[in-house]
Design an enzyme around this catalytic site. Structure first.
Site, PDB file in Angstrom:
ATOM      1  N   GLY A 176      33.707  27.824  17.172  1.00  0.00           N
ATOM      2  CA  GLY A 176      34.552  28.847  16.972  1.00  0.00           C
ATOM      3  C   GLY A 176      35.978  28.088  16.640  1.00  0.00           C
ATOM      4  O   GLY A 176      36.138  26.864  16.517  1.00  0.00           O
ATOM      5  N   GLY A 217      37.593  25.873  19.153  1.00  0.00           N
ATOM      6  CA  GLY A 217      37.284  24.793  19.295  1.00  0.00           C
ATOM      7  C   GLY A 217      37.380  23.747  18.330  1.00  0.00           C
ATOM      8  O   GLY A 217      37.414  22.564  18.392  1.00  0.00           O
ATOM      9  N   LYS A 276      47.866  37.020  29.455  1.00  0.00           N
ATOM     10  CA  LYS A 276      47.446  37.228  28.102  1.00  0.00           C
ATOM     11  C   LYS A 276      46.455  38.521  27.964  1.00  0.00           C
ATOM     12  O   LYS A 276      46.109  38.832  26.879  1.00  0.00           O
ATOM     13  CB  LYS A 276      46.684  35.811  27.841  1.00  0.00           C
ATOM     14  CG  LYS A 276      46.010  35.491  26.640  1.00  0.00           C
ATOM     15  CD  LYS A 276      46.769  35.421  25.557  1.00  0.00           C
ATOM     16  CE  LYS A 276      45.988  35.451  24.086  1.00  0.00           C
ATOM     17  NZ  LYS A 276      44.937  34.476  24.146  1.00  0.00           N
ATOM     18  N   ASN A 313      46.033  40.840  25.034  1.00  0.00           N
ATOM     19  CA  ASN A 313      44.862  41.168  24.353  1.00  0.00           C
ATOM     20  C   ASN A 313      44.351  42.748  24.323  1.00  0.00           C
ATOM     21  O   ASN A 313      43.905  43.354  23.494  1.00  0.00           O
ATOM     22  CB  ASN A 313      43.910  40.272  24.786  1.00  0.00           C
ATOM     23  CG  ASN A 313      43.841  38.883  24.253  1.00  0.00           C
ATOM     24  OD1 ASN A 313      43.617  38.020  25.109  1.00  0.00           O
ATOM     25  ND2 ASN A 313      44.439  38.598  23.062  1.00  0.00           N
ATOM     26  N   ASN A 364      48.190  42.214  12.906  1.00  0.00           N
ATOM     27  CA  ASN A 364      48.959  42.473  14.211  1.00  0.00           C
ATOM     28  C   ASN A 364      50.091  43.074  14.147  1.00  0.00           C
ATOM     29  O   ASN A 364      50.670  43.800  14.800  1.00  0.00           O
ATOM     30  CB  ASN A 364      48.901  41.081  14.900  1.00  0.00           C
ATOM     31  CG  ASN A 364      47.764  40.474  15.457  1.00  0.00           C
ATOM     32  OD1 ASN A 364      46.491  41.200  15.400  1.00  0.00           O
ATOM     33  ND2 ASN A 364      47.671  39.230  16.191  1.00  0.00           N
ATOM     34  N   SER A 385      41.474  38.420  16.825  1.00  0.00           N
ATOM     35  CA  SER A 385      39.985  37.963  17.226  1.00  0.00           C
ATOM     36  C   SER A 385      39.039  38.910  17.069  1.00  0.00           C
ATOM     37  O   SER A 385      37.980  38.947  16.219  1.00  0.00           O
ATOM     38  CB  SER A 385      40.050  36.723  17.926  1.00  0.00           C
ATOM     39  OG  SER A 385      40.276  37.456  19.362  1.00  0.00           O
ATOM     40  N   GLU A 421      34.839  40.570  22.210  1.00  0.00           N
ATOM     41  CA  GLU A 421      34.914  40.255  23.739  1.00  0.00           C
ATOM     42  C   GLU A 421      35.502  41.517  24.375  1.00  0.00           C
ATOM     43  O   GLU A 421      36.181  41.290  25.500  1.00  0.00           O
ATOM     44  CB  GLU A 421      36.186  39.266  23.537  1.00  0.00           C
ATOM     45  CG  GLU A 421      35.854  37.916  22.975  1.00  0.00           C
ATOM     46  CD  GLU A 421      36.843  36.725  22.833  1.00  0.00           C
ATOM     47  OE1 GLU A 421      36.766  35.715  23.476  1.00  0.00           O
ATOM     48  OE2 GLU A 421      37.844  37.201  22.180  1.00  0.00           O
TER      49      GLU A 421
HETATM   50  O1  KPL Z   1      44.713  36.287  21.405  1.00  0.00           O
HETATM   51  C1  KPL Z   1      44.828  36.882  20.319  1.00  0.00           C
HETATM   52  C2  KPL Z   1      43.701  37.297  19.714  1.00  0.00           C
HETATM   53  O2  KPL Z   1      43.524  37.556  18.504  1.00  0.00           O
HETATM   54  O3  KPL Z   1      42.681  37.057  20.175  1.00  0.00           O
HETATM   55  C3  KPL Z   1      46.312  37.594  19.942  1.00  0.00           C
HETATM   56  C4  KPL Z   1      47.115  37.262  21.050  1.00  0.00           C
HETATM   57  C5  KPL Z   1      46.042  38.945  19.990  1.00  0.00           C
HETATM   58  C6  KPL Z   1      46.660  36.945  18.550  1.00  0.00           C
HETATM   59  O4  KPL Z   1      46.044  37.528  17.573  1.00  0.00           O
END
Ligand code: KPL
Length: 295
Positions: free
Chosen positions: A8, A11, A181, A185, A199, A251, A263
């Site tokens: 990833g 990583g 966090k 997310n 974003n 992500s 996720e």
């Molecule tokens: O952690 C992030 C992700 O994309 O998973 C953020 C904080 C939204 C930054 O892109």
């Protein structure tokens, strides 16, 4: 020796950090996945990684460190694989979006020192073998409340993570940092994925009411779970991250675009599961969850 598992983007960043700091490390690709070969830094330099591709069976001692920068849904398999290869003294570091890793570590690695980390570094896989560092961030690190550590080990792990993915802030209240966090997310990831936007496009006034509603629901659930997330300060943090990562694709956007599993269960799904336990309605998060699940 620092063992970093997976292919990833985060990583890859950890491996590039270890390499630059001349720290002894190896990057092990999970079986069946393409091994990373290089990381392109923000200044344009390319770091060639020491990736081990032939998947040797390595055993780790108390002097080693295992970093699992894997998604929550990959952790059961990884922990099942690693558990017999570790000493119960081997420190293990989990680095993922969302929640659920600590509970899995409690189940699979109850006797190891387990650390939880969250990072705001931006990274992108530009090819199956290459990662690009897209934004400098910082990493929060703390001992899993379910596990035992020691002051000396905590300092040692902080130093290791500092070279892999620093700057690092040691947090006694790591769960609070993880909830913050999580809230970020919950707001950014599903919205950017479903609207197919970067974003920064979430700054548009059209998204403001939805972002506020998501954060309101997350704060209500957090407070019911004993975590004092404040709505106004959380909202301000979300917009700070939107501005700081304006050019990035989240992500989840990347996962949806490349038809990879997302996720969402560990992020929005976690909020929905906690809300259910506490008898709280979370209609907006439920709508976003169902929308991403249908992709
Ligand atoms: O952690 C992030 C992700 O994309 O998973 C953020 C904080 C939204 C930054 O892109």
């Amino acid at each position: 020796m620092i063992t970093i598992v997976g292919s990833g983007a985060i990583g890859g960043l950890c491996a590039a950090g270890a390499q630059q700091a001349s720290a002894p490390y190896r990057l092990l690709a999970r079986s069946g996945s393409t091994a990373l070969q290089s990381v392109k830094l923000q200044d344009g330099h390319r770091i060639r990684l020491k990736t081990v591709t032939d998947n040797p069976t390595v055993t780790l001692t108390a002097n080693d460190v295992l970093i699992l920068p894997l998604k929550v849904f990959q952790l059961s398999a990884a922990m099942t694989y690693w558990q017999p290869l570790l000493s119960t003294q081997t420190p293990v570091i989990l680095l993922h979006n969302g929640m659920g890793g600590m509970e899995l570590a409690n189940q699979f690695l109850p006797d190891n020192p387990v650390y939880l980390a969250t990072t705001s570094h931006g990274a992108l896989k530009t090819a199956p073998t290459e990662v690009r560092h897209t934004g400098k961030g910082q990493t929060m690190l703390g001992l899993s409340p379910c596990h035992r550590g020691s002051a000396k080990l905590n300092t040692h792990i902080t130093t290791i993570m500092e070279c892999c993915i620093g700057p690092v802030t040691w947090r006694e209240d790591i769960l609070f940092a993880l909830w913050q966090k999580l809230a970020i997310n919950c707001a950014i990831n599903p919205l950017t994925a479903m609207h197919d936007i970067r974003n920064g496009e979430l700054i548009d006034a059209a998204h403001r009411t939805t972002i506020e509603a998501i954060i309101k629901e997350v704060c209500n659930v957090a407070i019911a779970c004993g975590v004092e997330l404040d709505f106004s300060s959380m909202l301000a943090q979300v917009f700070d991250v939107i501005n700081l990562t304006a050019d990035n694709y989240s992500s989840m956007h990347q996962d949806v675009t490349h038809h990879r599993p997302t996720e969402i269960d560990a992020i929005t799904g976690y909020i929905i599961a906690q809300a259910k336990k506490k008898g709280i309605d979370v209609p907006i998060n439920t709508l976003l969850y169902n929308t991403i699940k249908r992709r």
